[in-house]
Design a protein around this motif. Structure first.
Motif, PDB file in Angstrom:
ATOM      1  N   ASP A   1       2.260   9.037   1.627  1.00 19.07           N
ATOM      2  CA  ASP A   1       1.579  10.196   2.217  1.00 19.07           C
ATOM      3  C   ASP A   1       1.980  10.372   3.685  1.00 19.07           C
ATOM      4  O   ASP A   1       2.218  11.503   4.146  1.00 19.07           O
ATOM      5  CB  ASP A   1       0.065  10.027   2.117  1.00 19.07           C
ATOM      6  CG  ASP A   1      -0.435  10.176   0.681  1.00 19.07           C
ATOM      7  OD1 ASP A   1       0.309  10.746  -0.140  1.00 19.07           O
ATOM      8  OD2 ASP A   1      -1.560   9.710   0.392  1.00 19.07           O
ATOM      9  N   GLU A   2       2.059   9.257   4.418  1.00 21.25           N
ATOM     10  CA  GLU A   2       2.451   9.326   5.833  1.00 21.25           C
ATOM     11  C   GLU A   2       3.880   9.830   5.977  1.00 21.25           C
ATOM     12  O   GLU A   2       4.172  10.672   6.838  1.00 21.25           O
ATOM     13  CB  GLU A   2       2.322   7.947   6.477  1.00 21.25           C
ATOM     14  CG  GLU A   2       0.891   7.450   6.618  1.00 21.25           C
ATOM     15  CD  GLU A   2       0.835   6.028   7.145  1.00 21.25           C
ATOM     16  OE1 GLU A   2       1.918   5.495   7.502  1.00 21.25           O
ATOM     17  OE2 GLU A   2      -0.268   5.438   7.190  1.00 21.25           O
TER      18      GLU A   2
ATOM     19  N   GLU B   1       0.856  -1.191   0.000  1.00 25.39           N
ATOM     20  CA  GLU B   1       0.000   0.000   0.000  1.00 25.39           C
ATOM     21  C   GLU B   1       0.887   1.235   0.000  1.00 25.39           C
ATOM     22  O   GLU B   1       0.911   2.026   0.943  1.00 25.39           O
ATOM     23  CB  GLU B   1      -0.930  -0.009   1.222  1.00 25.39           C
ATOM     24  CG  GLU B   1      -1.795  -1.246   1.349  1.00 25.39           C
ATOM     25  CD  GLU B   1      -2.782  -1.361   0.185  1.00 25.39           C
ATOM     26  OE1 GLU B   1      -3.174  -0.307  -0.363  1.00 25.39           O
ATOM     27  OE2 GLU B   1      -3.149  -2.491  -0.174  1.00 25.39           O
TER      28      GLU B   1
ATOM     29  N   GLU C   1       0.936   4.105  -1.687  1.00 29.66           N
ATOM     30  CA  GLU C   1       0.420   5.470  -1.764  1.00 29.66           C
ATOM     31  C   GLU C   1       0.152   6.040  -0.368  1.00 29.66           C
ATOM     32  O   GLU C   1       0.549   7.164  -0.051  1.00 29.66           O
ATOM     33  CB  GLU C   1      -0.845   5.505  -2.622  1.00 29.66           C
ATOM     34  CG  GLU C   1      -0.578   5.178  -4.089  1.00 29.66           C
ATOM     35  CD  GLU C   1      -1.847   5.250  -4.910  1.00 29.66           C
ATOM     36  OE1 GLU C   1      -2.926   5.447  -4.319  1.00 29.66           O
ATOM     37  OE2 GLU C   1      -1.757   5.104  -6.142  1.00 29.66           O
ATOM     38  N   GLU C   2      -0.539   5.242   0.459  1.00 27.07           N
ATOM     39  CA  GLU C   2      -0.810   5.694   1.833  1.00 27.07           C
ATOM     40  C   GLU C   2       0.495   5.834   2.606  1.00 27.07           C
ATOM     41  O   GLU C   2       0.671   6.778   3.385  1.00 27.07           O
ATOM     42  CB  GLU C   2      -1.741   4.703   2.538  1.00 27.07           C
ATOM     43  CG  GLU C   2      -3.115   4.569   1.884  1.00 27.07           C
ATOM     44  CD  GLU C   2      -3.958   3.501   2.556  1.00 27.07           C
ATOM     45  OE1 GLU C   2      -3.498   2.939   3.577  1.00 27.07           O
ATOM     46  OE2 GLU C   2      -5.064   3.220   2.059  1.00 27.07           O
TER      47      GLU C   2
END
Length: 585
Positions: A571-572, A565, A567-568
């Motif tokens: 972002d984090e 995952e 993309e998440e």
């Protein structure tokens, strides 16, 4: 041979002398490039020189125990390949003999003089016509389809050298490749089987500038040095630097419709790995078996040298056939150096004037002829198709100044230079970003801007500039040490390290990291650039470089590649980088 009717010369001759794979015959009424059968065992060979009454033949098999006085039978036809449904899933030798068929017949060790058609002439295929009686067709037109594999619909073509005409009969049903499926008023019958001379390029309408990338799933290639669909690339590198593994990754993950993999003079254990692994692999694009869109040509280093010289022509002719159907084909030749060495050996036996390092004077011309058959084409039937040719080069001692590498460099437009030092440091793919280049960047940028990110070229150029600056700084570091550098240069080295470790390196054994989609490739570059921008903003605000590089978020960049995952996760990281650096000033 081509389908057109020709006057055939079939006068047989007698062996006068034998020198390895080169045999001289007398009284042989043959033309250049005719296929002949040599000796009592009927070994396949090809005419390569005619001088008076003496005809020189290169034999595609071992010639021990072949003696002067034995007969030579002329077929009057050039070396050709069988084209039709059934080539995918197949494993051929350099002259398109199906190795799996011959193994079933005689075991793992093949007898000399054996032969078999390149496709099964007795298997039936479900033919569905796409034309009707009364329609007019021309050379190259599609007249029907056959479900060749789970992934590929085989399109039945009017042979390129037919006149064409009005269809008087067409049938749907189960047919062998030699059964007539379409009859024309010109008297020509269309079957699912074609033959084509391997040294003659199949005709096209036009060759165009490619504008779509061949997505390889390798970040260093897609991100920094992209290859176009219909482009040409070289992968040079010394022993152990990962040429074969890189080409196998391309064969597995490239977004081509068809893959032709040519093992030209490579070690048997490497070809065994390909033959064992490919049938077990899943195509990441379709979820179907990878072999359902793959044709393998296995010509190992212990096979006869003359067959090695012909195997690349066999592969490119099969590629052209699928291109004519409108497919994008990726062709891997591993390696063109072994092909050139085969040319050198045959040339020396012909006593031709040697060129640089003993290679024949026509080395550059032969390489050009091969790579020129790649490209993005308008086919004569109105479809568009491409052949992307990737050739591995094995320069002795990793010397890129040797003739095969240098002549290849003058032809191809993408250069992925493998580095033994990177391989020793376990940096894979071991592509040296300082020596590699791609001349396709400008014409591919619009595709990346439209399909991935509008600022793709800018982010890529930032990454290249950072890596270039690191290379220059490393020379200074070797003299005075990293601590002697100004803070901004120390920070540049840290950013470049993340580019090398998080972006350029890729784990081929990790299920997630083995393939990186262009979107993921871009986001990893962008995440590192975000850290770069925030870090230099903090440095300008007076934050010590040690505090900038010690934040908890930065090391997590190295785990993006193996995170499903992503993309998440990215972002984090970007949020944490901004928060942790901005709170310091």
């Amino acid at each position: 041979m081509s389908q057109a009717t020709e006057t055939q010369v079939t006068e047989d001759g007698t062996i006068a002398s034998v020198s390895g794979p080169v045999v001289v015959a007398t009284d042989l009424g043959a033309r250049m490039n005719d296929v002949v059968y040599v000796g009592e065992e009927g070994l396949m060979g090809e005419v390569i020189e005619i001088e008076g009454n003496r005809t020189t033949i290169q034999v595609y098999e071992e010639t021990s125990n072949v003696a002067p006085g034995e007969p030579v039978e002329n077929t009057g036809e050039p070396l050709s390949v069988d084209l039709g449904p059934g080539m995918l899933y197949s494993i051929y030798d350099g002259v398109q003999r199906p190795l799996d068929v011959l193994e079933d017949r005689m075991g793992a060790f093949l007898d000399r003089g054996v032969d078999a058609p390149g496709i099964d002439m007795e298997e039936t295929w479900a033919f569905t016509p796409t034309v009707e009686e009364g329609d007019t067709v021309e050379a190259g037109d599609i007249v029907g389809t056959v479900p060749e594999t789970e992934s590929i619909e085989h399109k039945v073509l009017v042979p390129p050298d037919y006149e064409g005409g009005e269809i008087t009969s067409v049938e749907e049903g189960e047919f062998t490749v030699e059964d007539t499926v379409v009859e024309l008023d010109s008297g020509e019958d269309v079957t699912m089987h074609q033959e084509w001379p391997v040294r003659e390029a199949r005709p096209t309408l036009d060759k165009e500038t490619p504008t779509t990338p061949l997505v390889t799933g390798q970040r260093v290639q897609d991100g920094l040095f992209p290859l176009a669909k219909g482009g040409t690339a070289a992968i040079p590198g010394p022993f152990g630097s990962g040429k074969t593994v890189t080409q196998q990754s391309l064969a597995k993950f490239a977004d081509a419709d068809i893959v032709i993999y040519i093992g030209c003079g490579e070690r048997g254990n490497e070809m065994t790995e390909v033959i064992d692994d490919f049938p077990e692999l899943e195509d990441p694009n379709t979820g179907k078996p990878l072999m359902s869109r793959t044709c393998l040509i296995a010509n190992t280093s212990n096979m006869p040298v003359a067959a090695r010289e012909s195997c690349v022509y066999t592969g490119i002719t099969i590629a052209e056939y699928y291109r004519d159907m409108g497919y994008d084909v990726a062709l891997m030749a591993d390696s063109t150096s072994r092909w050139a060495e085969a040319m050198r050996e045959i040339s020396s036996r012909l006593e031709e004037m040697p060129g640089e390092e003993g290679y024949p004077a026509y080395l550059a011309a032969r390489l050009s002829e091969f790579y020129e058959r790649a490209g993005y084409f308008q086919n004569i039937n109105g479809t568009e198709g491409s052949i992307s040719a990737v050739g591995a080069v094995s320069p002795p001692g990793g010397d890129f100044s040797e003739p095969v590498t240098q002549n290849t460099l003058r032809i191809v437009k993408t250069f992925w230079a493998l580095d033994a030092d990177l391989a020793e440091r376990r940096h894979f793919p071991a592509i040296n970003w300082d020596e590699s280049y791609s001349l396709y960047r400008d014409q591919l940028d619009p595709w990346f801007e439209e399909n991935v990110a509008s600022d793709w070229p800018d982010v890529r150029q930032w990454a290249i500039d950072t890596l270039d600056e690191e290379s220059e700084l490393q020379e200074i570091v070797q003299l005075v040490g990293e601590d002697a550098l100004p803070d901004d240069q120390q920070l540049t080295l840290e950013i470049a390290r993340y580019l090398r470790e998080a972006f350029l390196q890729q784990n081929a054994l990790d299920d997630v990291d083995a393939y990186s989609a262009p979107e993921k490739t871009y986001l990893i570059m962008q995440a590192i650039k975000t850290y770069n921008d925030e870090a230099f903003a903090a440095l300008d605000a007076g934050v010590p470089v040690d505090e900038i590089t010690d934040i908890d978020a930065a090391p997590r960049l190295n785990r993006i590649g193996t995170t499903a995952e992503y993309e998440e996760y990215i972002d984090e990281i970007e949020a944490d980088v901004e928060e942790q650096l901005r709170e310091k000033y």
